[in-house]
Scaffold this motif. Sequence first.
Motif, mmCIF file in Angstrom:
data_model
loop_
_atom_site.group_PDB
_atom_site.id
_atom_site.type_symbol
_atom_site.label_atom_id
_atom_site.label_comp_id
_atom_site.label_asym_id
_atom_site.label_seq_id
_atom_site.Cartn_x
_atom_site.Cartn_y
_atom_site.Cartn_z
ATOM 1 N N GLU A 12 -12.022 15.867 18.684
ATOM 2 C CA GLU A 12 -11.866 17.241 18.319
ATOM 3 C C GLU A 12 -12.497 18.241 19.207
ATOM 4 O O GLU A 12 -12.192 19.367 19.265
ATOM 5 N N ILE A 13 -13.509 17.727 20.159
ATOM 6 C CA ILE A 13 -13.860 18.559 21.120
ATOM 7 C C ILE A 13 -14.177 17.520 22.337
ATOM 8 O O ILE A 13 -14.355 16.409 22.040
ATOM 9 N N TYR A 15 -15.798 17.350 26.429
ATOM 10 C CA TYR A 15 -16.679 18.010 27.436
ATOM 11 C C TYR A 15 -16.664 17.368 28.834
ATOM 12 O O TYR A 15 -16.531 15.947 28.683
ATOM 13 N N ILE A 38 -7.082 21.256 22.257
ATOM 14 C CA ILE A 38 -8.306 20.549 21.878
ATOM 15 C C ILE A 38 -9.106 21.509 22.942
ATOM 16 O O ILE A 38 -9.085 21.551 24.092
ATOM 17 N N PRO A 39 -10.319 22.012 22.215
ATOM 18 C CA PRO A 39 -11.188 22.482 23.171
ATOM 19 C C PRO A 39 -11.991 21.925 24.055
ATOM 20 O O PRO A 39 -12.287 20.874 23.795
ATOM 21 N N ARG A 41 -14.928 21.920 27.114
ATOM 22 C CA ARG A 41 -16.042 22.613 27.607
ATOM 23 C C ARG A 41 -16.672 21.909 28.775
ATOM 24 O O ARG A 41 -16.484 20.698 28.998
ATOM 25 N N PRO A 45 -22.683 17.492 25.208
ATOM 26 C CA PRO A 45 -22.613 18.131 23.717
ATOM 27 C C PRO A 45 -23.896 18.568 23.512
ATOM 28 O O PRO A 45 -25.035 17.937 23.991
ATOM 29 N N THR A 63 -16.091 13.499 19.355
ATOM 30 C CA THR A 63 -16.435 13.887 20.601
ATOM 31 C C THR A 63 -16.060 13.337 21.734
ATOM 32 O O THR A 63 -16.917 11.914 21.727
#
Length: 340
Positions: A12-13, A15, A38-39, A41, A45, A63
């Motif tokens: 879902e996210i 990094y 999907i985000p 970054r 986390p 994650t």
Amino acid sequence: MSGNPFAFFKPEIVYIRPEAKEYPLARELESRFKHMGIPVRTGIPVVDKTAGAAESYRIAKKTLVISVRRGLSFQSCKPSAHYQLPLATGCPALCEYCYLQTTLGPRPYLKVYVNVEEILAKAGEYITRRAPEVTVFEGAATSDPVPMEPLTHTLGKAVAFFAGSEHGRFRFVTKFHGLEWLAGLEHRDHTEVRVSLNTRRVIRRFEKGASSLAHRIGAARDVLRWGYPLGLMIAPVIISEDWQGEYRDLLHEAGRALGPARGISFEIVTHRYTARARELIQSRCPDHGLPLDGRDRKFKVGQFGYGKYVYDAPTMEQVDGFFRTEIPKTFIEPVIRYIV
Ligand code: SF4
């Protein structure tokens, strides 16, 4: 599962550690996830301290962290291998008893390492140091790496690397099917693929998110068909009223499906837990239903110096006797590596 790389894990996210972006695999994954909306970054986390333990755990399991494995010394990995091969950590499944609950502690998210060539080169150094002794590496010590394989292809690279290694051997274990990527890879019998089985009752009750028994047995059959050495792991053996009947049925079902194959290896691990694991399981999975009340258990200090609750000696003897009797009745020349 064929064709869908997200069949078992869709984050879902995501990094990405800044240093990982130097590696083509990280850039490829970044663009793929962004393309899917999907985000993504940069960084690591941040734990949401307002979410409860169960919700934080659920979020972590969705994650993904894309990272670089630095400090390339490998941990030992008894009794399964000489060393862990650190390709990934974490797993998207939600098996309530999972040892990763404590191994990964407050960071149960999934992590993949994109510097696989460097990790394999380091494995080569370990192999050279011990040659002509064979050195065995475990690819699933801190993860079930199979759900992420369609995205990273790191297991496939490891299989190819060990195929070319005279004194290095590789093994990994999974509770997932979808091993089609193994077909056609050159392995020279240097990779042993183990499939972790359990009774339908244990799978249904405790192994949420992992593959069904039928799928796992099908995957084991494929592994044989593709010519790999096959191992079957039964972990954890959970004692219930009719545990002998249930595990006998399991062995028969697997035996029927796998046919007259010789030399399948077996690893049998009874259910055990530490005090820390019990605490984490109770906070993250309040409806767990696992036998954690200490009945039929003894406290034992293990090889890593911490104590765990294992079944008492009479129960362990029964388990040992049961599997040493039943496995050879169903399989031809099985290799029982350990029953613990
Ligand atoms: S499949 Fe294995 S690694 Fe994944 S949660 Fe279950 S026990 Fe843990």
